[in-house]
Write a protein that holds these residues in place. Structure first.
Motif, mmCIF file in Angstrom:
data_model
loop_
_atom_site.group_PDB
_atom_site.id
_atom_site.type_symbol
_atom_site.label_atom_id
_atom_site.label_comp_id
_atom_site.label_asym_id
_atom_site.label_seq_id
_atom_site.Cartn_x
_atom_site.Cartn_y
_atom_site.Cartn_z
ATOM 1 N N VAL A 104 -7.933 10.964 0.797
ATOM 2 C CA VAL A 104 -7.982 9.764 1.638
ATOM 3 C C VAL A 104 -7.454 8.550 0.868
ATOM 4 O O VAL A 104 -6.917 7.623 1.461
ATOM 5 N N SER A 105 -7.564 8.577 -0.461
ATOM 6 C CA SER A 105 -7.048 7.456 -1.252
ATOM 7 C C SER A 105 -5.551 7.289 -1.040
ATOM 8 O O SER A 105 -5.062 6.161 -0.898
ATOM 9 N N GLU A 106 -4.810 8.402 -1.019
ATOM 10 C CA GLU A 106 -3.381 8.273 -0.733
ATOM 11 C C GLU A 106 -3.150 7.826 0.696
ATOM 12 O O GLU A 106 -2.274 6.992 0.965
ATOM 13 N N ALA A 107 -3.904 8.381 1.626
ATOM 14 C CA ALA A 107 -3.756 7.987 3.029
ATOM 15 C C ALA A 107 -3.969 6.492 3.208
ATOM 16 O O ALA A 107 -3.232 5.817 3.935
ATOM 17 N N LEU A 108 -4.980 5.957 2.537
ATOM 18 C CA LEU A 108 -5.248 4.520 2.587
ATOM 19 C C LEU A 108 -4.067 3.727 2.032
ATOM 20 O O LEU A 108 -3.599 2.766 2.651
ATOM 21 N N ASP A 109 -3.595 4.129 0.863
ATOM 22 C CA ASP A 109 -2.502 3.428 0.205
ATOM 23 C C ASP A 109 -1.266 3.369 1.087
ATOM 24 O O ASP A 109 -0.688 2.296 1.304
ATOM 25 N N ILE A 110 -0.849 4.507 1.625
ATOM 26 C CA ILE A 110 0.387 4.505 2.399
ATOM 27 C C ILE A 110 0.193 3.903 3.793
ATOM 28 O O ILE A 110 1.144 3.385 4.376
ATOM 29 N N ASN A 260 5.123 8.262 11.082
ATOM 30 C CA ASN A 260 6.437 8.509 10.491
ATOM 31 C C ASN A 260 6.712 7.537 9.352
ATOM 32 O O ASN A 260 7.281 7.922 8.311
ATOM 33 N N SER A 261 6.305 6.283 9.507
ATOM 34 C CA SER A 261 6.488 5.299 8.439
ATOM 35 C C SER A 261 5.667 5.666 7.214
ATOM 36 O O SER A 261 6.133 5.528 6.074
ATOM 37 N N MET A 262 4.451 6.125 7.439
ATOM 38 C CA MET A 262 3.625 6.583 6.323
ATOM 39 C C MET A 262 4.243 7.807 5.655
ATOM 40 O O MET A 262 4.238 7.944 4.428
ATOM 41 N N MET A 263 4.803 8.693 6.482
ATOM 42 C CA MET A 263 5.410 9.904 5.945
ATOM 43 C C MET A 263 6.577 9.580 5.021
ATOM 44 O O MET A 263 6.804 10.258 4.012
ATOM 45 N N LEU A 264 7.335 8.526 5.326
ATOM 46 C CA LEU A 264 8.462 8.160 4.477
ATOM 47 C C LEU A 264 7.996 7.823 3.061
ATOM 48 O O LEU A 264 8.616 8.232 2.071
ATOM 49 N N ILE A 265 6.900 7.090 2.956
ATOM 50 C CA ILE A 265 6.355 6.762 1.638
ATOM 51 C C ILE A 265 5.829 8.027 0.971
ATOM 52 O O ILE A 265 6.107 8.307 -0.204
ATOM 53 N N GLN A 267 6.736 11.023 1.500
ATOM 54 C CA GLN A 267 7.862 11.904 1.210
ATOM 55 C C GLN A 267 8.471 11.609 -0.156
ATOM 56 O O GLN A 267 8.836 12.521 -0.894
ATOM 57 N N TYR A 268 8.535 10.330 -0.485
ATOM 58 C CA TYR A 268 9.198 9.946 -1.728
ATOM 59 C C TYR A 268 8.243 9.807 -2.911
ATOM 60 O O TYR A 268 8.687 9.626 -4.042
ATOM 61 N N THR A 269 6.957 9.875 -2.648
ATOM 62 C CA THR A 269 5.994 9.746 -3.749
ATOM 63 C C THR A 269 5.221 11.039 -4.015
ATOM 64 O O THR A 269 5.043 11.445 -5.165
#
Length: 391
Positions: A104-110, A260-265, A267-269
């Motif tokens: 969830v920490s990554e989910a929050l960040d992105i 989709n916007s969250m997925m872009l981040i 995707q690259y991290t």
């Protein structure tokens, strides 16, 4: 000879505004000390159920060690979508509105990075989990805190929310059941907040990772409220409910444009969450309810034990109705939260977390996790009572 440089000169300015986590400092103490009873770190004291671990072992033996879709395994996303349809009557398209994340920490960040422009204000309801404010700062946003009070069971009111909204406000972060207080909000409470959200055209990031750990009444999923589905980024995961903290597996639900916007981040991290953890999560959703129910019943017994004990000692503690935290007041001792927690640790070797780690609203309180055995809780209460009687 080339001159030496000072590497600290290269550290980004915004990082200098963020202190290290106060929780991790106490966690490090626990790892290094003997005869310590920890009511500190918010982690289940249960081992991940065997059937989940076994499914992960089997997947490795079968060579399932590849990348997955950036969004996560479709079958897992379908399971998550079905769960929310059945449990909360809110529909998400598993192909475009569910993103599997590394905790969830990554989910929050992105989620924050996906919606926040530099200078946007994001409201954080405090006391709050320690990652919310730093995540906003990392994204170039401006955290705006609003304090809740024990006299109102640590619930945010519409008036309190309205008072901190400005023309720059973009979103509000909600967390119920709450870490660190254990507070919950019922449907009527959240409906009133939803009205403020609509009136001010805001987004909501709703961290509901403790939704399963609700002991009285029923948890209300914020996105299930009328008009809130497309205004909500809902975060949840498997760490707390299925004792899978080390698997780092979670998810975000929302409108396809946001996801989709969250997925872009992502995707690259991160590229994708680990496939073994995703397969374990699938097994948890398929067959984990019996173990989950057992854990909930045991947490509820511990909740009653620790709240009754703290009140008997004279540390006023409201009744938490969710998560696995008690949040007693230590104001009667005349000490600050940090003084009490540090002196208690030195004198009685009991680890608690100072309430002010979770924001100014937490000053005068402690977070005590009851994700510990009943014997440990009883011993901790006896040691706390000894300490309080000395002060």
């Amino acid at each position: 000879m080339r001159p030496q440089c000072d590497p600290s000169c290269f550290v980004a300015d915004h990082l200098k505004k963020v202190p290290p986590s106060g929780i991790r400092r106490f966690f490090d103490i626990v790892c290094e000390a003997d005869d310590v009873i920890s009511l500190g770190v918010g982690e289940p004291d249960y081992i991940t159920p065997w059937h989940i671990r076994e499914s992960c072992i089997h997947s490795i033996e079968q060579g399932e060690t590849s990348y997955t879709s950036n969004y996560g395994l479709l079958e897992l996303r379908e399971q998550i979508s079905e769960l929310f349809s059945k449990k909360y009557n809110v529909e998400y398209n598993p192909e475009s509105e569910v993103l599997v994340t590394t905790g969830v920490s990554e989910a929050l960040d992105i989620a924050i990075r996906a919606i926040v422009n530099p200078g946007d204000e994001v409201i954080v309801v405090q006391p709050s989990y320690v990652a919310y404010v730093p995540s906003i700062i990392f994204a170039g946003g401006v955290p705006v805190t609003v304090s809740t009070k024990m006299s109102n069971n640590f619930k945010i009111t519409p008036e309190e929310l309205k008072n901190v909204i400005t023309e720059n406000t973009k979103a509000v972060v909600l967390n119920y059941p709450n870490n660190p207080t254990g507070a919950t909000m019922d449907k009527a409470d959240l409906e009133a907040i939803a009205d403020v959200v609509v009136d001010n055209d805001l987004m909501v990031i709703s961290d509901e990772v403790y939704d399963c750990l609700t002991y009285e009444g029923e948890h209300t999923c914020f996105s299930s409220l009328e008009g809130m589905r497309n205004r909500t980024i809902l975060l949840n995961g498997f760490s707390k409910s299925y004792a899978m903290t080390g698997f780092r597996i979670a998810y975000a639900l929302g409108d396809s444009e946001i996801i989709n916007s969250m997925m872009l981040i992502h995707q690259y991290t991160m590229l994708c969450a680990p496939i073994v953890a995703q397969l374990g999560a699938m097994e948890a959703l398929r067959n984990g309810n019996d173990e989950l129910d057992k854990m909930i019943r045991e947490y509820d017994r511990r909740r009653n034990l620790i709240v009754d004990g703290l009140n008997r000692i004279g540390l006023e503690c409201f009744e938490p109705k969710g998560a696995f935290y008690a949040f007693p007041s230590i104001q009667s001792t005349g000490m600050t939260s940090s003084e009490f927690a540090e002196n208690l640790l030195d004198d009685q070797k009991v680890v608690t977390i100072p309430g002010d780690v979770f924001g100014e609203a937490g000053q005068g309180f402690l977070r005590c996790s009851y994700a510990a055995s009943k014997d440990e809780i009883q011993e901790a209460l006896e040691r706390i009572e000894t300490f309080v009687n000395k002060t």
